[in-house]
Design an enzyme around this catalytic site. Structure first.
Site, PDB file in Angstrom:
ATOM      1  CG  LEU A  31      -1.891  -1.190   1.317  1.00 13.83           C
ATOM      2  CD1 LEU A  31      -2.877  -0.979   2.481  1.00 13.83           C
ATOM      3  CD2 LEU A  31      -2.660  -1.424   0.020  1.00 13.83           C
ATOM      4  CG  HIS A  35      -3.128   1.200  -2.261  1.00 12.98           C
ATOM      5  ND1 HIS A  35      -1.782   1.052  -2.493  1.00 12.98           N
ATOM      6  CD2 HIS A  35      -3.757   0.408  -3.168  1.00 12.98           C
ATOM      7  CE1 HIS A  35      -1.602   0.201  -3.491  1.00 12.98           C
ATOM      8  NE2 HIS A  35      -2.773  -0.200  -3.923  1.00 12.98           N
ATOM      9  CD  GLN A  62      -5.819  -8.776 -10.149  1.00 11.69           C
ATOM     10  OE1 GLN A  62      -6.727  -9.014  -9.387  1.00 11.69           O
ATOM     11  NE2 GLN A  62      -5.440  -7.538 -10.417  1.00 11.69           N
ATOM     12  N   GLY A 148      -9.737   3.108  -7.921  1.00 14.86           N
ATOM     13  CA  GLY A 148      -8.998   4.252  -8.445  1.00 14.86           C
ATOM     14  C   GLY A 148      -9.139   4.395  -9.951  1.00 14.86           C
ATOM     15  CG  ASP A 151      -5.694   0.169 -11.858  1.00 11.21           C
ATOM     16  OD1 ASP A 151      -4.885  -0.521 -12.476  1.00 11.21           O
ATOM     17  OD2 ASP A 151      -5.423   0.698 -10.752  1.00 11.21           O
ATOM     18  CB  SER A 187       2.262  -1.812  -5.709  1.00 14.64           C
ATOM     19  OG  SER A 187       1.117  -1.409  -4.999  1.00 14.64           O
TER      20      SER A 187
HETATM   21  P1  AMP Z   1      -3.953  -2.382  -6.619  1.00 11.20           P
HETATM   22  O1  AMP Z   1      -3.428  -2.690  -5.239  1.00 11.20           O
HETATM   23  O2  AMP Z   1      -2.916  -1.923  -7.570  1.00 11.20           O
HETATM   24  O3  AMP Z   1      -4.864  -3.468  -7.149  1.00 11.20           O
HETATM   25  O4  AMP Z   1      -4.896  -1.119  -6.421  1.00 11.20           O
HETATM   26  C1  AMP Z   1      -5.973  -1.138  -5.522  1.00 11.20           C
HETATM   27  C2  AMP Z   1      -6.853   0.047  -5.791  1.00 11.20           C
HETATM   28  O5  AMP Z   1      -6.101   1.250  -5.586  1.00 11.20           O
HETATM   29  C3  AMP Z   1      -7.374   0.099  -7.229  1.00 11.20           C
HETATM   30  O6  AMP Z   1      -8.718   0.545  -7.216  1.00 11.20           O
HETATM   31  C4  AMP Z   1      -6.446   1.101  -7.882  1.00 11.20           C
HETATM   32  O7  AMP Z   1      -7.042   1.773  -8.975  1.00 11.20           O
HETATM   33  C5  AMP Z   1      -6.205   2.059  -6.741  1.00 11.20           C
HETATM   34  N1  AMP Z   1      -4.962   2.797  -6.944  1.00 11.20           N
HETATM   35  C6  AMP Z   1      -3.720   2.298  -7.137  1.00 11.20           C
HETATM   36  N2  AMP Z   1      -2.828   3.300  -7.342  1.00 11.20           N
HETATM   37  C7  AMP Z   1      -3.540   4.457  -7.288  1.00 11.20           C
HETATM   38  C8  AMP Z   1      -3.206   5.843  -7.434  1.00 11.20           C
HETATM   39  N3  AMP Z   1      -1.954   6.247  -7.682  1.00 11.20           N
HETATM   40  N4  AMP Z   1      -4.203   6.751  -7.327  1.00 11.20           N
HETATM   41  C9  AMP Z   1      -5.480   6.361  -7.085  1.00 11.20           C
HETATM   42  N5  AMP Z   1      -5.855   5.077  -6.930  1.00 11.20           N
HETATM   43  C10 AMP Z   1      -4.899   4.142  -7.029  1.00 11.20           C
END
Ligand code: AMP
Length: 282
Positions: A31, A35, A62, A148, A151, A187
């Protein structure tokens, strides 16, 4: 904050929360501030009476690339600290064995929005996302969930999942959180070499330049070609795609008066980064 590692623990932790707002933020862990901003928005939305649930689950289903999965950062203790600081009530942290039956045999495929952009480049990726998010919806039964806009395609596909399967949840899109240099937080950023980390903000700069060029009347293909040439001038960078599409259908534009999306994915060495920007003609 309660930590649930099994589905039974999750059900027990959520039993007292039923009947009030439950806001879910699914994550794959490692995170960062992006996040954290989703988690804080979830806390705000849930208020004092509601419950914030965050899942931290590196979903193997995925990943279309085994080495991407193997090298994906995992920082569970730090993740719990972030969740605590953001006011999360329940963290769901299952292993793949807890999440999936070994002989699982149901797939969940979105067949229109998933055929373009990242979906075209990462076969099976969005089916894996739909499967895990649908399972999380069933397990948590949230009233709301936050994703977010980094994505962007994922959010569009999940909106379609919710619509087409009549899932009783309200989805919220959260703005992209960036570093001071403009790089979208991810990440995967920690895996960049120092040279590529220094060059990566060029993604954002190229998208901002594209927005100006589009406003000034350049065609979609000219705008995309400029992004590709700017990024591929960086040693070790290969653009996976840079496409200008309709922001809702994610397919090529048929009406330039509608909101457009310029989405880009680029390999910096073996690290794949994505970013996007919404565009209008005026
Ligand atoms: P992930 O852990 O990459 O699957 O991301 C989890 C959630 O956090 C998803 O809804 C992503 O779109 C969101 N997220 C990841 N990075 C960002 C960011 N820089 N800004 C906004 N939301 C993010």
């Amino acid at each position: 904050m309660q930590i649930a590692r099994t589905k039974e623990e999750l059900r027990a932790a959520l039993a007292p929360a039923r009947g009030r707002r439950i806001v879910l933020v699914p994550t794959m862990g490692a995170l960062h501030e992006g996040h954290a901003s989703l988690l804080r928005q979830a806390r705000e939305l849930a208020g004092d009476q509601g419950t914030v649930v965050s899942s931290v689950f590196l979903n193997p289903v995925q990943f279309d690339n085994a080495s991407d999965l193997a090298t994906y950062p995992q920082t569970p203790e730090a993740d719990l600290d972030v969740c605590r600081k953001c006011g999360v009530d329940v963290v769901f942290m299952p292993t793949p064995e807890v999440m999936y039956c070994p002989d699982r045999s149901i797939t969940l495929e979105e067949t229109h929005l998933s055929t373009v952009l990242c979906g075209a480049k990462r076969p099976g990726h969005f089916a894996g996302v739909c499967l895990v998010v649908n399972k999380l919806f069933n397990l948590v039964q949230p009233t709301d969930a936050i994703f977010g806009k980094k994505d962007y395609q994922q959010l569009a596909i999940l909106r379609r999942l919710v619509r087409d399967l009549d899932i009783p949840v309200c989805l919220h899109g959260a703005e992209i959180v960036r570093g001071e240099d403009g790089l979208a937080l991810s990440s995967r950023n920690v895996r960049l070499t120092p040279e590529h980390r220094a060059a990566a903000p060029t993604i954002r700069r190229s998208l901002l330049a594209a927005r100006e060029a589009y406003r000034a009347g350049k065609s979609a293909s000219e705008v995309c070609a400029a992004v590709v040439s700017t990024l591929e001038a960086i040693p070790g960078v290969r653009v996976d795609y840079a496409e200008l599409v309709d922001a809702e259908t994610l397919h090529p534009q048929t009406d330039e008066n509608r909101l457009a999306l310029l989405a880009v994915a680029a390999y910096f060495g073996d690290v794949r980064l994505i970013d996007n920007i919404e565009l209008t003609r005026s």
